[in-house]
Design a protein around this motif. Structure first.
Motif, mmCIF file in Angstrom:
data_model
loop_
_atom_site.group_PDB
_atom_site.id
_atom_site.type_symbol
_atom_site.label_atom_id
_atom_site.label_comp_id
_atom_site.label_asym_id
_atom_site.label_seq_id
_atom_site.Cartn_x
_atom_site.Cartn_y
_atom_site.Cartn_z
ATOM 1 N N PRO A 142 -0.028 -2.586 -0.758
ATOM 2 C CA PRO A 142 -0.977 -3.328 -1.573
ATOM 3 C C PRO A 142 -1.618 -2.473 -2.664
ATOM 4 N N ILE A 173 0.712 -2.766 7.006
ATOM 5 C CA ILE A 173 0.050 -3.334 5.829
ATOM 6 C C ILE A 173 -1.033 -2.377 5.352
ATOM 7 N N VAL A 198 4.220 -2.748 3.816
ATOM 8 C CA VAL A 198 3.647 -3.585 2.763
ATOM 9 C C VAL A 198 2.690 -2.723 1.955
ATOM 10 N N LEU A 202 2.923 -5.552 -3.074
ATOM 11 C CA LEU A 202 1.972 -6.661 -3.044
ATOM 12 C C LEU A 202 0.810 -6.306 -3.952
ATOM 13 N N HIS A 240 -2.761 -3.687 10.205
ATOM 14 C CA HIS A 240 -3.380 -3.448 8.906
ATOM 15 C C HIS A 240 -4.176 -2.149 8.928
ATOM 16 N N PRO A 261 -5.343 -7.530 1.715
ATOM 17 C CA PRO A 261 -4.607 -8.675 1.173
ATOM 18 C C PRO A 261 -4.721 -9.935 2.028
ATOM 19 N N MET A 262 -5.061 -9.793 3.302
ATOM 20 C CA MET A 262 -5.239 -10.992 4.135
ATOM 21 C C MET A 262 -6.422 -11.827 3.657
ATOM 22 N N LEU A 270 0.959 -12.386 1.283
ATOM 23 C CA LEU A 270 1.180 -11.526 2.442
ATOM 24 C C LEU A 270 2.026 -12.253 3.487
#
Length: 227
Positions: free
Chosen positions: A173, A94, A171, A203, A70, A209-210, A217
């Motif tokens: 976000p 991410i 990913v 996303l 991340h 997002p976690m 996710l």
């Protein structure tokens, strides 16, 4: 497969608490990686120490491994692919991108007394934090772990071009897949420009997002594990 989860700056392994059960419900083994200097009280940890922790988790995996990083830790995930290209089946990035060889890991904010503390919400106003309410912001700031200078100012070293053969999921976000593709095409992310297989997933969240979209996710990571 084993899915290793690596948090970005100021985060300890508990940041994945809501993602882990969603991954395990699909039969995967989710492994939040405890990074030296981010939760263990060490102020002297280095980037090399964090890389070693990630590689130890890769080596301990039972079979195929996805390494999900991340934000700044996207570089840690990519370093794992560089060091273990024969073991890492996929890298998930991410909300961030990997740095190149010779770059500084995460020298983004002021260092005080040997650590880089969370700088407050000013640098993250807008899309990064739009989905965090005031309570969530307070909780994040109070739990944020100052990152040791030896981590933030560590130099990235990449040595094995086989990393470019490891499939990558980006990913997206707080930015869109189209924006990410444009940055790669413009040469802003040289490592991904050389990667042989890169997929992008949207996303609808902020930068973390976690915390705000853990199920969504996890769903993207599950889908990537099947691909």
């Amino acid at each position: 497969m084993d899915i290793l989860l690596i948090g970005g700056l100021w985060l300890d392994a508990s940041t994945w608490d809501d993602v882990v059960p969603a991954l395990e419900a699909h039969g995967h083994r989710a492994v939040p990686v405890a990074l030296p200097g981010q939760g263990d009280g060490s102020r002297s940890a280095t980037l090399g120490d964090q890389v070693a922790a990630v590689l130890a988790a890769v080596d301990a995996a039972r079979g195929e491994v996805m390494v999900a990083g991340h934000s700044a830790a996207c570089t840690l995930a990519w370093l794992a692919a560089d060091a273990r290209p024969e073991r890492v089946a996929k890298v998930a990035l991410i909300g961030g991108f990997p740095s190149g060889d010779g770059a500084t890991y995460a020298d983004f904010f002021e260092v005080e007394d040997g650590v880089m503390p969370f700088p407050g919400w000013g640098p993250f106003e807008g899309a990064d934090s739009a989905d965090l309410d005031e309570a969530a912001r307070r909780d994040f700031a109070s739990a944020a772990v100052p990152v040791p200078e030896g981590v933030a100012k560590g130099v990235v070293r990449l040595t094995d071009e086989r990393r470019f053969g490891v499939p990558v999921l980006v990913v997206c976000p707080e930015f869109s897949p189209d924006e990410a593709r444009a940055w790669v095409a413009a040469g802003d992310v040289p490592e991904l420009a050389k990667a042989e297989r890169v997929e992008y997933a949207d996303l609808d969240s902020g930068h973390w997002p976690m915390l705000t979209r853990p199920s969504e996710l996890a769903g993207l990571l599950v889908a990537a594990a099947k691909a």
